[in-house]
Design an enzyme around this catalytic site. Structure first.
Site, PDB file in Angstrom:
ATOM      1  N   THR A  64      18.547   5.741   9.622  1.00 19.82           N
ATOM      2  CA  THR A  64      17.932   6.593   8.593  1.00 19.82           C
ATOM      3  C   THR A  64      16.632   5.921   8.170  1.00 19.82           C
ATOM      4  O   THR A  64      16.476   4.705   8.326  1.00 19.82           O
ATOM      5  CB  THR A  64      18.844   6.734   7.366  1.00 19.82           C
ATOM      6  OG1 THR A  64      19.058   5.435   6.823  1.00 19.82           O
ATOM      7  CG2 THR A  64      20.180   7.343   7.735  1.00 19.82           C
ATOM      8  N   GLU A  88      22.349  11.854   9.477  1.00 21.06           N
ATOM      9  CA  GLU A  88      23.815  11.720   9.491  1.00 21.06           C
ATOM     10  C   GLU A  88      24.501  12.974  10.023  1.00 21.06           C
ATOM     11  O   GLU A  88      25.722  12.990  10.185  1.00 21.06           O
ATOM     12  CB  GLU A  88      24.326  11.442   8.065  1.00 21.06           C
ATOM     13  CG  GLU A  88      24.035  10.039   7.549  1.00 21.06           C
ATOM     14  CD  GLU A  88      22.689   9.937   6.840  1.00 21.06           C
ATOM     15  OE1 GLU A  88      21.808  10.776   7.115  1.00 21.06           O
ATOM     16  OE2 GLU A  88      22.509   9.009   6.021  1.00 21.06           O
ATOM     17  N   LYS A 139      14.939  16.097 -15.066  1.00 18.91           N
ATOM     18  CA  LYS A 139      15.807  16.547 -16.161  1.00 18.91           C
ATOM     19  C   LYS A 139      14.969  16.676 -17.420  1.00 18.91           C
ATOM     20  O   LYS A 139      14.471  15.695 -17.952  1.00 18.91           O
ATOM     21  CB  LYS A 139      16.948  15.553 -16.371  1.00 18.91           C
ATOM     22  CG  LYS A 139      17.830  15.453 -15.147  1.00 18.91           C
ATOM     23  CD  LYS A 139      18.988  14.495 -15.375  1.00 18.91           C
ATOM     24  CE  LYS A 139      19.646  14.204 -14.041  1.00 18.91           C
ATOM     25  NZ  LYS A 139      18.989  13.129 -13.289  1.00 18.91           N
ATOM     26  N   TRP A 185      17.803  21.165 -15.628  1.00 13.14           N
ATOM     27  CA  TRP A 185      17.212  20.632 -14.402  1.00 13.14           C
ATOM     28  C   TRP A 185      16.042  21.506 -13.950  1.00 13.14           C
ATOM     29  O   TRP A 185      16.115  22.728 -13.975  1.00 13.14           O
ATOM     30  CB  TRP A 185      18.262  20.621 -13.262  1.00 13.14           C
ATOM     31  CG  TRP A 185      19.289  19.552 -13.438  1.00 13.14           C
ATOM     32  CD1 TRP A 185      19.463  18.752 -14.531  1.00 13.14           C
ATOM     33  CD2 TRP A 185      20.297  19.183 -12.492  1.00 13.14           C
ATOM     34  NE1 TRP A 185      20.517  17.893 -14.319  1.00 13.14           N
ATOM     35  CE2 TRP A 185      21.046  18.144 -13.082  1.00 13.14           C
ATOM     36  CE3 TRP A 185      20.627  19.607 -11.214  1.00 13.14           C
ATOM     37  CZ2 TRP A 185      22.119  17.531 -12.423  1.00 13.14           C
ATOM     38  CZ3 TRP A 185      21.682  19.009 -10.566  1.00 13.14           C
ATOM     39  CH2 TRP A 185      22.424  17.977 -11.164  1.00 13.14           C
TER      40      TRP A 185
HETATM   41  P1  ADP Z   1      16.196  10.431   5.498  1.00 11.05           P
HETATM   42  O1  ADP Z   1      17.437  10.959   4.824  1.00 11.05           O
HETATM   43  O2  ADP Z   1      16.346   9.048   5.959  1.00 11.05           O
HETATM   44  O3  ADP Z   1      14.935  10.729   4.759  1.00 11.05           O
HETATM   45  P2  ADP Z   1      16.569  12.553   7.280  1.00 11.05           P
HETATM   46  O4  ADP Z   1      15.685  13.054   8.335  1.00 11.05           O
HETATM   47  O5  ADP Z   1      17.976  12.368   7.601  1.00 11.05           O
HETATM   48  O6  ADP Z   1      15.977  11.216   6.838  1.00 11.05           O
HETATM   49  O7  ADP Z   1      16.369  13.435   5.990  1.00 11.05           O
HETATM   50  C1  ADP Z   1      17.346  14.255   5.482  1.00 11.05           C
HETATM   51  C2  ADP Z   1      16.882  14.832   4.179  1.00 11.05           C
HETATM   52  O8  ADP Z   1      15.673  15.556   4.330  1.00 11.05           O
HETATM   53  C3  ADP Z   1      17.853  15.833   3.612  1.00 11.05           C
HETATM   54  O9  ADP Z   1      18.914  15.221   2.948  1.00 11.05           O
HETATM   55  C4  ADP Z   1      16.954  16.630   2.689  1.00 11.05           C
HETATM   56  O10 ADP Z   1      16.761  15.990   1.445  1.00 11.05           O
HETATM   57  C5  ADP Z   1      15.643  16.645   3.415  1.00 11.05           C
HETATM   58  N1  ADP Z   1      15.508  17.905   4.140  1.00 11.05           N
HETATM   59  C6  ADP Z   1      15.708  18.142   5.444  1.00 11.05           C
HETATM   60  N2  ADP Z   1      15.443  19.425   5.752  1.00 11.05           N
HETATM   61  C7  ADP Z   1      15.065  20.027   4.596  1.00 11.05           C
HETATM   62  C8  ADP Z   1      14.670  21.356   4.238  1.00 11.05           C
HETATM   63  N3  ADP Z   1      14.574  22.324   5.132  1.00 11.05           N
HETATM   64  N4  ADP Z   1      14.383  21.594   2.948  1.00 11.05           N
HETATM   65  C9  ADP Z   1      14.455  20.621   2.016  1.00 11.05           C
HETATM   66  N5  ADP Z   1      14.805  19.357   2.296  1.00 11.05           N
HETATM   67  C10 ADP Z   1      15.107  19.056   3.570  1.00 11.05           C
END
Ligand code: ADP
Length: 545
Positions: free
Chosen positions: A186, A331, A442, A447
């Site tokens: 990650t 994940e 917040k 929110w």
């Molecule tokens: P990291 O979690 O290490 O930044 P990831 O590529 O696994 O890398 O990122 C996942 C996160 O990216 C998600 O949990 C979410 O917060 C964000 N994310 C992914 N796709 C979208 C989307 N279409 N809209 C909003 N957030 C997104």
């Protein structure tokens, strides 16, 4: 009673063997680091993946040993996807945009034994190789005559010389489908990165899921352009689902600017592309400046961070390209949800359809989801109540490699992965991300969704990118402000932009301030780095305080 069907393990090698046998002449086209265009077929790719597998056998690498890549999207990288995993080793795709210290940490943590890199990354390898004692073979992904001389990297070989003498025959091992196939860390915006270890089974099931009509709708008639890097969650699984469908693949290499992408899309008849919003922003700017149109591209999957509604409108209305808004995580292999309409939506007016498609979509078969409050109680699926998003499924992480299991148990004892995202789910199962848990603002006990505020700001024609963060406030706890990077040559004042929010969101959600910045800081996967932005704005005070 047991079923009486053939017991075949789901293996990554079966994907490339299928493509080899039934789509052997379908093309894989790559823009190389050298700048030229390379072109061959699934048949060629399979033969070379087998040569690579033989080369790994030659190093006496055991099943489960890690082979790392530090490379752009290209045919040699795809050969690694199959040659490494197919032969029972684990492909570790490293994100070259990480800090060198973090890369060395990852290589050591994964205990990589072989590391193959594009020559673009030679300086990076020169900086870290001495700190990576587990690596016993360094391979430059280049022709023999392009091997850097005097690199200072012990035993460095060129990929081409390394596999050249190897046989093109190889019997893929019949592994247990739960065998590890690849790993991805990650991006670790806080703390050290965590390793996700995929299996053959999870990767093949994900490839099936991704290809479905309501997901990416991939077929042998497509030409697929993965702009999303192969080091970013396996390019969202495209190298696997392309082989599963026999689609032509077009790799952009290191050239991710608007012009290079546009030229490749047109020259290769790309029908389907995948990437994060920041990349598409560059492409759209290039097209707008040149008055260009697409001749074949008909859909694009956008995810990784929220796709601004204004981008969906531009793709659809100006260029006739359908946007598939997708959400997922490292994940999750990564696909969780993707936005397409249902039959009952077809008669709705376009604006209402668009509202549905702006959300992050509905789950793909294989993924289940819930939203819960801080006590773990399920929240209603009314499209309004938000909660922490939990997911489960056969391509979702159970336990981090050399780490703990983050799963939370439900009353039936089933484990759910806490995504760290806050979301709503509507009665039709469409999920909408309102925030990362840590980014939620917040204000006075309520929110505010930073994504909503960013989406509105990015609807203004002068705004290139917007990031909304909460600032401490003595009365309201936090109040939102929006940092804005303007498009080149465009002008808008703080007052004009604040007025632009009128009528688009509740009054109390309108940001207290606009701060203009040269650029919004981006992380290694092209996402906004709000932690960095906060650092840049240290000392900032809300107006009137
Ligand atoms: P990291 O979690 O290490 O930044 P990831 O590529 O696994 O890398 O990122 C996942 C996160 O990216 C998600 O949990 C979410 O917060 C964000 N994310 C992914 N796709 C979208 C989307 N279409 N809209 C909003 N957030 C997104």
């Amino acid at each position: 009673m047991q079923g009486l069907m053939q017991d075949q393990q789901l293996l990554i090698s079966s994907l490339i063997e299928f493509a080899n046998r039934f789509h052997g002449d379908a093309e894989i086209v790559s823009r190389r680091v050298e700048g030229d265009i390379h072109r061959y077929t699934y048949r060629d790719l399979t033969a070379r993946a087998k040569q690579l597998a033989n080369a790994l056998d030659g190093l006496k690498l055991a099943h489960g040993d890690r082979v790392a890549s530090l490379a752009w999207n290209g045919y040699r990288h795809m050969e690694m996807y199959y040659g490494v995993s197919g032969s029972g080793r684990v492909l570790h795709t490293i994100n070259p945009r990480l800090h060198p210290e973090q890369i060395a940490w990852i290589v050591n943590h994964a205990e990589d034994q072989v590391l193959c890199f594009d020559t673009t990354f030679l300086p990076l390898i020169q900086a870290v190789h001495a700190k990576c004692p587990t690596v016993r073979q360094w391979v430059a992904l280049c022709d023999a005559d392009k091997l850097p001389t005097d690199s200072g990297i012990p035993g460095l070989v060129s990929y081409e010389a390394w596999i050249a003498g190897q046989s093109k025959n190889y019997r893929w091992p019949q592994l247990d489908e739960n065998t590890a196939s690849s790993m991805c860390y990650t991006s670790g915006t806080t703390g050290n990165p965590k390793a996700v270890l995929y299996s053959h089974r999870s990767s093949v099931l994900h490839a099936y899921g991704a290809a479905l009509p309501d997901v990416m709708n991939l077929s042998a008639r497509d030409a697929v352009l993965p702009v999303v890097p192969m080091f970013h969650v396996n390019a969202w699984g495209l190298p696997y689902s392309a082989a599963l469908t026999g689609a032509k693949v077009v790799f952009p290499g290191p050239a991710l600017d608007g012009k290079s992408l546009y030229d490749l899309i047109e020259a290769e008849g790309v029908t389907f592309a995948a990437g994060v919003p920041t990349v598409w922003q560059m492409l759209l700017t290039h097209m707008q400046q040149g008055g260009l149109k697409f001749s074949h591209l008909n859909r694009t999957v956008i995810g990784g961070s929220a796709c601004p509604p204004a981008m969906i409108d531009t793709f659809e209305d100006t260029y006739g390209v359908r946007v598939l808004h997708a959400w997922g995580m490292t994940e999750m292999s990564p696909l969780g949800t993707l936005g397409t309409l249902k039959n009952k939506h077809l008669a709705l007016p376009k604006e209402q359809q668009r509202k549905i498609l702006q959300k992050q979509g509905r789950p793909i078969y294989g993924v289940d989801m819930r939203i819960v409050d801080s006590d773990g109680r399920d929240q209603p699926w009314d499209g309004k109540a938000c909660g922490d998003l939990l997911v489960r499924g056969p391509w979702i992480l159970d336990t981090y490699y050399k780490g703990a299991s983050p799963l939370v148990k439900d009353e039936e004892g089933r484990g759910w992965f806490p995504t760290g995202d806050v979301a709503t789910i509507d009665p039709d199962g469409y999920m909408q991300i309102t925030d990362r848990t840590k980014d939620v603002i917040k204000s006075g006990g309520e929110w505010i969704s930073s994504i909503d505020i960013e989406n509105i700001a990015m609807g203004h024609p002068a705004v290139a990118m917007a990031a909304c963060i909460g600032m401490p406030h003595p009365k309201w706890d936090e109040r939102p402000i929006v940092a804005v990077a303007k498009k080149a040559g465009a002008e808008v004042s703080r007052e004009e932009l604040l007025a632009f929010f009128d009528g688009k969101t509740a009054k109390w959600q309108i940001p207290d301030d606009v701060v203009f910045v040269d650029a919004i800081p981006l992380g290694a996967t092209g996402k906004m780095l709000k932690t960095k932005l906060r650092e840049q704005l240290a000392g900032y005070k809300l107006p009137g305080l």
